[in-house]
Design a protein around this motif. Sequence first.
Motif, PDB file in Angstrom:
ATOM      1  N   MET A  48       1.074   5.234   7.515  1.00 45.39           N
ATOM      2  CA  MET A  48       0.864   5.461   6.091  1.00 45.39           C
ATOM      3  C   MET A  48       1.169   6.892   5.680  1.00 45.39           C
ATOM      4  N   LEU A  49       1.731   7.670   6.597  1.00 47.45           N
ATOM      5  CA  LEU A  49       2.115   9.045   6.305  1.00 47.45           C
ATOM      6  C   LEU A  49       3.567   9.249   6.709  1.00 47.45           C
ATOM      7  N   TYR A  50       4.287  10.021   5.902  1.00 47.99           N
ATOM      8  CA  TYR A  50       5.689  10.313   6.212  1.00 47.99           C
ATOM      9  C   TYR A  50       5.988  11.771   5.896  1.00 47.99           C
ATOM     10  N   ARG A  51       7.103  12.243   6.430  1.00 49.42           N
ATOM     11  CA  ARG A  51       7.618  13.559   6.066  1.00 49.42           C
ATOM     12  C   ARG A  51       9.112  13.417   5.793  1.00 49.42           C
ATOM     13  N   ARG A  52       9.629  14.270   4.947  1.00 48.93           N
ATOM     14  CA  ARG A  52      11.052  14.256   4.599  1.00 48.93           C
ATOM     15  C   ARG A  52      11.811  15.127   5.589  1.00 48.93           C
ATOM     16  N   VAL A  53      12.842  14.562   6.203  1.00 50.40           N
ATOM     17  CA  VAL A  53      13.711  15.296   7.118  1.00 50.40           C
ATOM     18  C   VAL A  53      15.152  15.015   6.718  1.00 50.40           C
ATOM     19  N   GLY A  54      15.783  15.966   6.042  1.00 48.02           N
ATOM     20  CA  GLY A  54      17.157  15.764   5.601  1.00 48.02           C
ATOM     21  C   GLY A  54      17.268  14.558   4.695  1.00 48.02           C
ATOM     22  N   ASN A  55      18.150  13.624   5.049  1.00 43.26           N
ATOM     23  CA  ASN A  55      18.359  12.414   4.252  1.00 43.26           C
ATOM     24  C   ASN A  55      17.545  11.245   4.795  1.00 43.26           C
TER      25      ASN A  55
ATOM     26  N   LEU B 144       0.834  -1.200   0.000  1.00 40.20           N
ATOM     27  CA  LEU B 144       0.000   0.000   0.000  1.00 40.20           C
ATOM     28  C   LEU B 144       0.871   1.253   0.000  1.00 40.20           C
ATOM     29  N   GLN B 145       0.464   2.247  -0.774  1.00 37.92           N
ATOM     30  CA  GLN B 145       1.253   3.466  -0.886  1.00 37.92           C
ATOM     31  C   GLN B 145       1.272   4.230   0.434  1.00 37.92           C
ATOM     32  N   VAL B 146       2.445   4.742   0.769  1.00 40.97           N
ATOM     33  CA  VAL B 146       2.621   5.604   1.934  1.00 40.97           C
ATOM     34  C   VAL B 146       2.764   7.028   1.405  1.00 40.97           C
ATOM     35  N   TYR B 147       2.012   7.964   1.972  1.00 39.61           N
ATOM     36  CA  TYR B 147       1.901   9.303   1.402  1.00 39.61           C
ATOM     37  C   TYR B 147       2.684  10.330   2.213  1.00 39.61           C
ATOM     38  N   GLU B 148       3.230  11.307   1.479  1.00 41.81           N
ATOM     39  CA  GLU B 148       3.869  12.431   2.154  1.00 41.81           C
ATOM     40  C   GLU B 148       2.791  13.309   2.777  1.00 41.81           C
ATOM     41  N   MET B 149       3.055  13.798   3.967  1.00 43.84           N
ATOM     42  CA  MET B 149       2.035  14.568   4.682  1.00 43.84           C
ATOM     43  C   MET B 149       2.449  16.025   4.827  1.00 43.84           C
ATOM     44  N   ASP B 150       1.470  16.865   5.024  1.00 47.48           N
ATOM     45  CA  ASP B 150       1.709  18.260   5.352  1.00 47.48           C
ATOM     46  C   ASP B 150       1.989  18.384   6.845  1.00 47.48           C
ATOM     47  N   GLN B 151       2.610  19.495   7.220  1.00 46.27           N
ATOM     48  CA  GLN B 151       2.975  19.684   8.627  1.00 46.27           C
ATOM     49  C   GLN B 151       1.748  19.651   9.544  1.00 46.27           C
ATOM     50  N   TRP B 152       0.629  20.162   9.069  1.00 43.61           N
ATOM     51  CA  TRP B 152      -0.548  20.219   9.935  1.00 43.61           C
ATOM     52  C   TRP B 152      -1.152  18.854  10.194  1.00 43.61           C
ATOM     53  N   GLN B 153      -0.716  17.829   9.436  1.00 46.52           N
ATOM     54  CA  GLN B 153      -1.249  16.486   9.622  1.00 46.52           C
ATOM     55  C   GLN B 153      -0.480  15.671  10.665  1.00 46.52           C
ATOM     56  N   ARG B 154       0.622  16.198  11.175  1.00 44.95           N
ATOM     57  CA  ARG B 154       1.478  15.434  12.070  1.00 44.95           C
ATOM     58  C   ARG B 154       0.776  15.092  13.386  1.00 44.95           C
ATOM     59  N   LYS B 155       0.922  13.815  13.811  1.00 44.07           N
ATOM     60  CA  LYS B 155       0.386  13.366  15.097  1.00 44.07           C
ATOM     61  C   LYS B 155       1.505  13.044  16.084  1.00 44.07           C
ATOM     62  N   LEU B 156       2.545  12.346  15.594  1.00 44.10           N
ATOM     63  CA  LEU B 156       3.774  12.139  16.346  1.00 44.10           C
ATOM     64  C   LEU B 156       3.634  11.265  17.584  1.00 44.10           C
ATOM     65  N   THR B 157       2.638  10.436  17.681  1.00 39.18           N
ATOM     66  CA  THR B 157       2.551   9.488  18.787  1.00 39.18           C
ATOM     67  C   THR B 157       2.184   8.125  18.245  1.00 39.18           C
ATOM     68  N   SER B 158       2.513   7.076  19.004  1.00 36.54           N
ATOM     69  CA  SER B 158       2.184   5.724  18.560  1.00 36.54           C
ATOM     70  C   SER B 158       0.683   5.483  18.589  1.00 36.54           C
TER      71      SER B 158
END
Length: 286
Positions: free
Chosen positions: A114-121, A94-108
């Motif tokens: 299914m959402l990711y963000r790019r941070v450096g490398n 299943l495709q994992v999608y890049e997310m906008d900053q406002w979509q961040r939840k940051l907890t387990s």
Amino acid sequence: MSTYENCYALVAAVRQSIGEFSEAKVRGEDTLGGYHNDYIVTMINAAIRELYALISRRVPDLFITETTLTAVNSVFTLPWDFAKLIYFKNAEGLQVYEMDQWQRKLTSATGSEMLYRRVGNTLVLDKTGVTKTYTLIYKRKPRKIHHGLVVTGSSTSMTLCQQAPKIADYFNGMIVENVTADWIDTISDYTAARVATIATETPAKNEAYGLVPEIPDWAHFLIAPRATLMVRQEHPLTKRKPTAADFNEYRELLRTTLLEFTAPSDDVDYQDLFSAFAPIGSGIAI
């Protein structure tokens, strides 16, 4: 005689073209003269990047590859040849999608695998604590090549010279050619201590080696002529600057090679394609 146009062979070709050649100079044992190997290698890598841009514009699929990445606390480290993300998927496909900053939840509890963000490398999942393996399809870029003398060697291991970057995994999968002992091998692992693990060969101290460019081998013969033009155009000690005829000769060689090895595209403006890379300050299109 080299099997590939490896970096050692390319430096030798450029030095022959600019009239400052000896094996000692290519090996770095003779540092007298106006042109240092580090500068020549910089121009060689610039020429490779130009050719990569031209080839990938016409045949982008040549540089698309696939790999698996395993998360460490939801963080995936991108390969060092990563240029552009094409598709990112989980173990179920299943495709994992890049997310906008406002979509961040940051907890387990609330974050998503299914959402990711790019941070450096790296790619960082929204959900914490993930250690699963995902698949990355991406466009790769050519890594910088260099040449030098083996610092230490043993069975399937060689320590590269100080021109090699101190970046773990940087050369993984690249081809190295031993010019002295006349063998080629593939680097399977590379450490920040500049130690490369290879498949079968046994390097020895002070043997000359060169990394092989990651653009198609049919384009390798274009690298040294382009790098030579760059050196002659930009180096302050050059006595004979390249002429319009020199640039036109290379442009014709480039044109015929691309027409032979890459499929024509109806939406490519050939005039624009072959005049896109003019040397800095020259006013001459190549």
